[in-house]
Design a protein around this motif. Structure first.
Motif, PDB file in Angstrom:
ATOM      1  N   GLN A  32      39.323  17.896  27.564  1.00  0.00           N
ATOM      2  CA  GLN A  32      38.454  17.146  26.651  1.00  0.00           C
ATOM      3  C   GLN A  32      39.230  16.644  25.436  1.00  0.00           C
ATOM      4  O   GLN A  32      38.759  15.779  24.720  1.00  0.00           O
ATOM      5  CB  GLN A  32      37.293  18.028  26.184  1.00  0.00           C
ATOM      6  CG  GLN A  32      36.301  18.337  27.296  1.00  0.00           C
ATOM      7  CD  GLN A  32      35.073  19.094  26.792  1.00  0.00           C
ATOM      8  OE1 GLN A  32      35.006  19.480  25.636  1.00  0.00           O
ATOM      9  NE2 GLN A  32      34.124  19.318  27.658  1.00  0.00           N
ATOM     10  N   ASN A  33      40.391  17.243  25.166  1.00  0.00           N
ATOM     11  CA  ASN A  33      41.153  16.792  23.983  1.00  0.00           C
ATOM     12  C   ASN A  33      42.660  16.893  24.229  1.00  0.00           C
ATOM     13  O   ASN A  33      43.102  17.654  25.094  1.00  0.00           O
ATOM     14  CB  ASN A  33      40.769  17.625  22.746  1.00  0.00           C
ATOM     15  CG  ASN A  33      41.097  19.097  22.879  1.00  0.00           C
ATOM     16  OD1 ASN A  33      40.325  19.852  23.456  1.00  0.00           O
ATOM     17  ND2 ASN A  33      42.235  19.520  22.348  1.00  0.00           N
ATOM     18  N   ASN A  34      43.412  16.111  23.451  1.00  0.00           N
ATOM     19  CA  ASN A  34      44.881  16.229  23.499  1.00  0.00           C
ATOM     20  C   ASN A  34      45.272  17.593  22.932  1.00  0.00           C
ATOM     21  O   ASN A  34      44.552  18.151  22.099  1.00  0.00           O
ATOM     22  CB  ASN A  34      45.531  15.169  22.602  1.00  0.00           C
ATOM     23  CG  ASN A  34      45.469  13.787  23.213  1.00  0.00           C
ATOM     24  OD1 ASN A  34      44.632  13.512  24.072  1.00  0.00           O
ATOM     25  ND2 ASN A  34      46.346  12.906  22.747  1.00  0.00           N
ATOM     26  N   SER A  35      46.425  18.107  23.342  1.00  0.00           N
ATOM     27  CA  SER A  35      46.919  19.358  22.756  1.00  0.00           C
ATOM     28  C   SER A  35      48.408  19.221  22.455  1.00  0.00           C
ATOM     29  O   SER A  35      49.091  18.359  23.015  1.00  0.00           O
ATOM     30  CB  SER A  35      46.651  20.538  23.703  1.00  0.00           C
ATOM     31  OG  SER A  35      47.170  20.286  24.988  1.00  0.00           O
ATOM     32  N   ILE A  36      48.896  20.107  21.551  1.00  0.00           N
ATOM     33  CA  ILE A  36      50.313  20.067  21.134  1.00  0.00           C
ATOM     34  C   ILE A  36      50.879  21.473  21.217  1.00  0.00           C
ATOM     35  O   ILE A  36      50.230  22.436  20.776  1.00  0.00           O
ATOM     36  CB  ILE A  36      50.435  19.513  19.701  1.00  0.00           C
ATOM     37  CG1 ILE A  36      50.068  18.023  19.720  1.00  0.00           C
ATOM     38  CG2 ILE A  36      51.844  19.736  19.133  1.00  0.00           C
ATOM     39  CD1 ILE A  36      50.277  17.297  18.420  1.00  0.00           C
ATOM     40  N   SER A  37      52.074  21.603  21.793  1.00  0.00           N
ATOM     41  CA  SER A  37      52.641  22.949  21.951  1.00  0.00           C
ATOM     42  C   SER A  37      54.165  22.924  21.868  1.00  0.00           C
ATOM     43  O   SER A  37      54.785  21.861  21.830  1.00  0.00           O
ATOM     44  CB  SER A  37      52.227  23.548  23.302  1.00  0.00           C
ATOM     45  OG  SER A  37      52.955  22.923  24.341  1.00  0.00           O
ATOM     46  N   MET A  38      54.719  24.142  21.906  1.00  0.00           N
ATOM     47  CA  MET A  38      56.173  24.313  21.904  1.00  0.00           C
ATOM     48  C   MET A  38      56.520  25.378  22.947  1.00  0.00           C
ATOM     49  O   MET A  38      55.838  26.410  23.030  1.00  0.00           O
ATOM     50  CB  MET A  38      56.560  24.777  20.498  1.00  0.00           C
ATOM     51  CG  MET A  38      57.912  25.404  20.350  1.00  0.00           C
ATOM     52  SD  MET A  38      58.084  26.108  18.668  1.00  0.00           S
ATOM     53  CE  MET A  38      58.188  27.860  19.062  1.00  0.00           C
ATOM     54  N   GLY A  39      57.546  25.155  23.741  1.00  0.00           N
ATOM     55  CA  GLY A  39      57.994  26.131  24.740  1.00  0.00           C
ATOM     56  C   GLY A  39      58.634  27.336  24.066  1.00  0.00           C
ATOM     57  O   GLY A  39      59.197  27.219  22.977  1.00  0.00           O
ATOM     58  N   LEU A  40      58.540  28.508  24.717  1.00  0.00           N
ATOM     59  CA  LEU A  40      59.032  29.762  24.120  1.00  0.00           C
ATOM     60  C   LEU A  40      60.289  30.245  24.849  1.00  0.00           C
ATOM     61  O   LEU A  40      60.239  30.659  26.008  1.00  0.00           O
ATOM     62  CB  LEU A  40      57.926  30.822  24.188  1.00  0.00           C
ATOM     63  CG  LEU A  40      56.627  30.424  23.472  1.00  0.00           C
ATOM     64  CD1 LEU A  40      55.546  31.479  23.664  1.00  0.00           C
ATOM     65  CD2 LEU A  40      56.880  30.178  21.989  1.00  0.00           C
ATOM     66  N   SER A  41      61.420  30.227  24.104  1.00  0.00           N
ATOM     67  CA  SER A  41      62.738  30.393  24.717  1.00  0.00           C
ATOM     68  C   SER A  41      62.986  31.730  25.416  1.00  0.00           C
ATOM     69  O   SER A  41      63.725  31.782  26.393  1.00  0.00           O
ATOM     70  CB  SER A  41      63.809  30.210  23.642  1.00  0.00           C
ATOM     71  OG  SER A  41      63.598  31.184  22.610  1.00  0.00           O
ATOM     72  N   ASN A  42      62.391  32.827  24.923  1.00  0.00           N
ATOM     73  CA  ASN A  42      62.763  34.140  25.480  1.00  0.00           C
ATOM     74  C   ASN A  42      61.764  34.719  26.465  1.00  0.00           C
ATOM     75  O   ASN A  42      61.872  35.884  26.839  1.00  0.00           O
ATOM     76  CB  ASN A  42      63.019  35.137  24.343  1.00  0.00           C
ATOM     77  CG  ASN A  42      64.392  34.880  23.755  1.00  0.00           C
ATOM     78  OD1 ASN A  42      65.322  34.541  24.481  1.00  0.00           O
ATOM     79  ND2 ASN A  42      64.514  34.980  22.449  1.00  0.00           N
ATOM     80  N   LEU A  43      60.770  33.949  26.845  1.00  0.00           N
ATOM     81  CA  LEU A  43      59.810  34.396  27.855  1.00  0.00           C
ATOM     82  C   LEU A  43      59.909  33.399  29.013  1.00  0.00           C
ATOM     83  O   LEU A  43      60.144  32.212  28.786  1.00  0.00           O
ATOM     84  CB  LEU A  43      58.393  34.392  27.278  1.00  0.00           C
ATOM     85  CG  LEU A  43      58.167  35.289  26.057  1.00  0.00           C
ATOM     86  CD1 LEU A  43      56.821  34.990  25.415  1.00  0.00           C
ATOM     87  CD2 LEU A  43      58.242  36.761  26.457  1.00  0.00           C
TER      88      LEU A  43
END
Ligand code: PMV
Length: 331
Positions: A32-43
């Motif tokens: 229903q909406n755009n989202s913004i994220s960042m990848g997590l390097s150690n997982l």
């Protein structure tokens, strides 16, 4: 001898600064909406897939996991079916997969796991898809998986149909060194899976208001990211986390993802901030708290977190790359 139809892929979960909550089309997972994220390097999740005439059925093994639900197996088989259709083959597959972190605790395991499965299946069958095509294909398996194909800071454009709903990069991983201290407070599987949570979003009287405000929030956080204004960025992401949990809490039936320790950490983060140690919390669909901070403050925050009881594990993460093919097979 013919080359084996085998590939391994590694993918990282992400933390959403602007959350995906509620689907416009559950079948194709259009949000229903755009989202913004960042990848997590150690997982990470790793998945090896081999297709071949010697397999008369698909077999799936999760390493280091005692309980695997039928629904999880079915989701993987659906990925295999989709990729087989594209590659025009009926070959069955052996799938072995593992996660470096607990599933269903508020770390996007379906996103990293199913993006790894999608990419490994495509590579094993030598389907050369662009990142955008992979993002769309991964979305069909798990919404957040479409973000995990892309490196660094990512925006998922909701689009209007299966062809225009995919993720794009906002900034590469080395653009901004911010940290996410992932604080795991319970290693058990959450009671309400996010698929169910998404379907309840519209029962909250506040979902309409949330959706109306999202475009302005997306615009504001992108400006803060562009300026690397950590304070404004943090204020937006923390208020967004509370906004998202308000929807969950006011759904019918209500969903309360937090544990006592979750709440304790939220309060401490705000107190520490008032004392001059700047960090902001965000929480996905589970009790795990993500403390977003600047690298210079990681050690001080870790030390303070040691004073809180009920914490099971900590993992310090920086912005990561998206899903990649690797050479270390699991079998
Ligand atoms: O991919 P799903 O269905 O597990 O959705 C998870 C949604 C949140 O983690 C709560 C928010 C997000 O955007 O990651």
């Amino acid at each position: 001898m013919a080359k084996k139809m085998k590939a391994t892929c590694k993918s990282h979960p992400d933390i959403a600064f602007i959350k995906y909550w509620g689907k416009a089309d559950p079948k194709t997972r259009i949000p229903q909406n755009n989202s913004i994220s960042m990848g997590l390097s150690n997982l990470y999740s790793v998945c090896t897939i081999e297709f071949g005439p010697s397999f008369n059925q698909d077999t799936i093994e999760f390493l280091n996991e005692k309980i695997v639900k039928e629904e999880e197996l079915q989701r993987i088989i659906m990925v295999l079916d989709r990729v087989r259709k594209l590659a025009k083959t009926n070959l069955r597959a052996k799938v072995v997969t593992k996660n470096s972190f607990p599933k269903g605790a508020g770390i996007a395991s379906s996103g990293s796991g199913l993006s790894a499965v999608t990419m490994a299946a495509c590579w094993a069958l030598r389907l050369k898809l662009s990142r955008i095509e992979l993002s769309k294909l991964a979305r069909l398996a798990s919404g957040t998986a479409c973000r995990r194909i892309i490196d660094g800071f990512v925006e998922w454009h909701k689009g209007t149909n299966s062809n225009n709903s995919y993720s794009v990069q906002l900034f590469p991983p080395d653009y901004w060194q911010i940290a996410d201290i992932v604080v795991i407070v319970a290693e058990t599987m959450k009671k309400v899976r996010s698929t169910k949570g998404h379907s309840l979003a519209d029962t909250s009287p506040f979902q309409k208001v949330r959706l109306k405000n999202i475009p302005a929030k997306i615009k504001a956080i992108k400006v803060a990211m562009k300026k690397k204004d950590f304070t404004v960025f943090g204020q937006i992401l923390e208020s967004e986390a509370l906004n998202f949990h308000t929807i969950a809490l006011t759904s019918q039936p209500p969903i309360l993802y937090w544990e006592g320790t979750t709440m304790e950490i939220m309060k401490r983060v705000q107190e520490w901030r008032d004392q001059g140690l700047e960090s902001y919390f965000t929480i996905d669909a589970g009790p795990t708290v993500h403390i977003i901070c600047q690298p210079k403050d990681v050690q001080r925050l870790k030390k303070r977190l040691k004073t809180i009881s009920g914490i099971q594990r900590l993992s310090v993460n920086y912005p990561s790359i998206g899903a990649r093919v690797i050479n270390q097979h699991l079998f």
